[in-house]
Scaffold this motif. Structure first.
Motif, PDB file in Angstrom:
ATOM      1  N   GLY A   1       8.638  -0.873   2.472  1.00  0.00           N
ATOM      2  CA  GLY A   1       8.097  -0.144   1.336  1.00  0.00           C
ATOM      3  C   GLY A   1       8.880   1.109   1.004  1.00  0.00           C
ATOM      4  O   GLY A   1       9.187   1.369  -0.165  1.00  0.00           O
ATOM      5  N   ILE A   2       9.236   1.880   2.024  1.00  0.00           N
ATOM      6  CA  ILE A   2       9.934   3.139   1.730  1.00  0.00           C
ATOM      7  C   ILE A   2      11.354   2.876   1.253  1.00  0.00           C
ATOM      8  O   ILE A   2      11.892   3.613   0.418  1.00  0.00           O
ATOM      9  N   ALA A   3      11.997   1.822   1.761  1.00  0.00           N
ATOM     10  CA  ALA A   3      13.337   1.497   1.284  1.00  0.00           C
ATOM     11  C   ALA A   3      13.320   1.187  -0.210  1.00  0.00           C
ATOM     12  O   ALA A   3      14.200   1.651  -0.962  1.00  0.00           O
TER      13      ALA A   3
ATOM     14  N   SER B   1       0.825  -1.208   0.000  1.00  0.00           N
ATOM     15  CA  SER B   1       0.000   0.000   0.000  1.00  0.00           C
ATOM     16  C   SER B   1       0.853   1.249   0.000  1.00  0.00           C
ATOM     17  O   SER B   1       0.489   2.264  -0.583  1.00  0.00           O
ATOM     18  N   PHE B   2       2.046   1.196   0.665  1.00  0.00           N
ATOM     19  CA  PHE B   2       2.925   2.369   0.648  1.00  0.00           C
ATOM     20  C   PHE B   2       3.391   2.658  -0.778  1.00  0.00           C
ATOM     21  O   PHE B   2       3.341   3.786  -1.256  1.00  0.00           O
ATOM     22  N   LEU B   3       3.826   1.619  -1.473  1.00  0.00           N
ATOM     23  CA  LEU B   3       4.307   1.825  -2.838  1.00  0.00           C
ATOM     24  C   LEU B   3       3.187   2.272  -3.765  1.00  0.00           C
ATOM     25  O   LEU B   3       3.381   3.119  -4.634  1.00  0.00           O
ATOM     26  N   GLY B   4       1.985   1.709  -3.553  1.00  0.00           N
ATOM     27  CA  GLY B   4       0.863   2.119  -4.382  1.00  0.00           C
ATOM     28  C   GLY B   4       0.528   3.580  -4.190  1.00  0.00           C
ATOM     29  O   GLY B   4       0.297   4.325  -5.159  1.00  0.00           O
ATOM     30  N   ALA B   5       0.522   4.020  -2.943  1.00  0.00           N
ATOM     31  CA  ALA B   5       0.253   5.431  -2.654  1.00  0.00           C
ATOM     32  C   ALA B   5       1.349   6.313  -3.219  1.00  0.00           C
ATOM     33  O   ALA B   5       1.108   7.404  -3.731  1.00  0.00           O
ATOM     34  N   ALA B   6       2.589   5.813  -3.127  1.00  0.00           N
ATOM     35  CA  ALA B   6       3.717   6.594  -3.637  1.00  0.00           C
ATOM     36  C   ALA B   6       3.611   6.793  -5.143  1.00  0.00           C
ATOM     37  O   ALA B   6       3.833   7.887  -5.667  1.00  0.00           O
TER      38      ALA B   6
END
Length: 421
Positions: free
Chosen positions: A414-416, A7-12
């Motif tokens: 995800g952020i990495a 979900s983090f990558l999708g939002a990004a």
């Protein structure tokens, strides 16, 4: 919404989405130089290269070949992570995104000729420059301490060897010894960070050295997540942690590294380990480039992250004055996507969407006892302004705290990937 890797990558991807037009025909590709390969700089380089589909020539300047994230470095000190888990390389940015990664120091910026000078003597031309150098320390902000003292009294506020050193010193403390932290004044990188670090050190000492004491010398009247940390310290580490605020001399401290002494409002305390976190300012290259004001940090245009000193330069992360946003890795990553979109729009004619920013800061107090604070932000003419926010509450049950900690693990993964590919 709980954040995990997907979900983090999708939002990004949604936040940074823009369709790029090709570079102007008959001209070479426009050039972007990014100084600093942390959460802000590496994200900006990746998004500019990826979303311009090769239309922009991107060079990333970063002296280290392995980057250790400051976020989650406290968990390494606490024994919850291996150092290798917070270490990242730049190979994927080069191989998969065509970014020219230059491992060197940027030592000068000529804004008139639009060139960056490197320590090697080479220079790089740019059409747009992204400056994300993180923080440096304010000289003499803690009397008696300078970088020559960082072996005896480490700061560990730039992750890597300093983090390893501090962990070793804590684990080698004599039985019943004293750990002291000299906390920084506002503003500083990662507002909850010093207090999460205290929690992680208390976790180690509770298991290995339960009669040891922790002393926090703090110039601030209050700090981020204070009620949550103090509740957790009372629950998990009762009697171990003592904080001295400004009313009791916390704003009047000096250190004597050779004698391993801390002087608090004239009273001398003998300590076994001392973690000195000095006052902070924008990284040195931002000052050399004339991008900082009297605060030591860099004013920016909230909608684009452009420097108020030079419209061809964008300043990200810990180095900038970001209004209501804290200085965190998540903030830098969020700001980088806005800057990347603005750079692509300026250089390729692609569409720029209205800027939106977000941040969450997780902290671990004890095993499976995770807390968080976060907000969303939008630009105004004056600053990046908070729209809404959330924070963990005191008295939460163990299941929720464990879920919050597990959420942070998914976010880190995800952020990495979002930063380093």
């Amino acid at each position: 919404m709980a954040l995990n890797r997907r979900s983090f990558l999708g939002a990004a991807l949604a936040a940074g989405a823009a369709v790029s037009a090709p570079a102007v025909l008959g001209q070479g590709r426009p050039k972007v130089v990014v100084i600093g390969g942390g959460a802000g700089g590496a994200t900006a380089a990746r998004y500019i290269a990826k979303d311009s589909a090769g239309a922009i020539d991107v060079t990333l300047v970063e002296p280290t070949r392995t980057y250790f994230t400051c976020f989650f470095s406290n968990l390494y000190i606490g024994g919850f992570r291996e150092l290798s888990s917070i270490a990242h390389s730049y190979g994927t940015l080069a191989s998969d995104y065509g970014i020219n990664v230059v491992h060197d120091w940027a030592v000068g910026v000529d804004r008139d000729t639009k060139t960056v000078t490197l320590a090697s003597g080479h220079s790089l031309a740019y059409d747009r420059l992204v400056v994300a150098p993180g923080i440096d320390f304010v000289d003499e902000s803690v009397p008696g301490w300078d970088l020559n003292a960082q072996i005896k009294m480490p700061h560990a506020w730039k992750a890597g060897s300093q983090t390893q050193l501090l962990k070793y010193q804590v684990e080698a403390m004599p039985e019943g010894g004293t750990f002291c932290m000299v906390a920084p004044p506002n503003p500083f990188r990662c507002p909850p960070g010093p207090y999460e670090r205290v929690s992680m050190i208390a976790h180690v000492l509770k298991a290995q050295n339960p009669t040891a004491k922790i002393l926090i010398v703090d110039p601030k009247e209050k700090f981020s997540k204070q009620a949550l940390f103090e509740e957790g310290w009372q629950r998990h580490y009762s009697g171990m942690i003592d904080r001295i605020g400004p009313d009791f001399g916390g704003g009047n401290a000096e250190v004597r590294p050779d004698a391993m002494e801390v002087v608090i409002d004239g009273a001398v305390e003998k300590v076994d380990v001392c973690n000195v976190i000095p006052a902070q300012k924008a990284g040195h290259i931002a000052h050399l480039a004339g991008l900082a004001d009297s605060s030591g940090f860099c004013p920016i245009v909230p909608a684009t992250m452009q420097s108020r000193m030079d419209e061809n330069i964008h300043v990200l992360g810990d180095a900038c004055i970001a209004g209501d946003m804290p200085k965190s890795g998540f903030s830098a990553n969020s700001q980088a996507k806005v800057a990347a979109m603005a750079v692509r729009a300026a250089l390729t004619g692609s569409r720029a969407f209205p800027a939106k920013y977000s941040n969450t800061c997780w902290s671990l107090i004890e095993t499976d006892d995770g807390v968080k604070v976060g907000a969303s932000y939008q630009p105004t003419e004056e600053k990046i302004a908070k729209v809404d926010g959330f924070i963990s509450q005191t008295g939460e049950d163990a299941a929720l705290r464990k879920a919050t900690y597990e959420e942070s693990l998914g976010w880190y993964a995800g952020i990495a990937m979002d930063i380093f590919g």
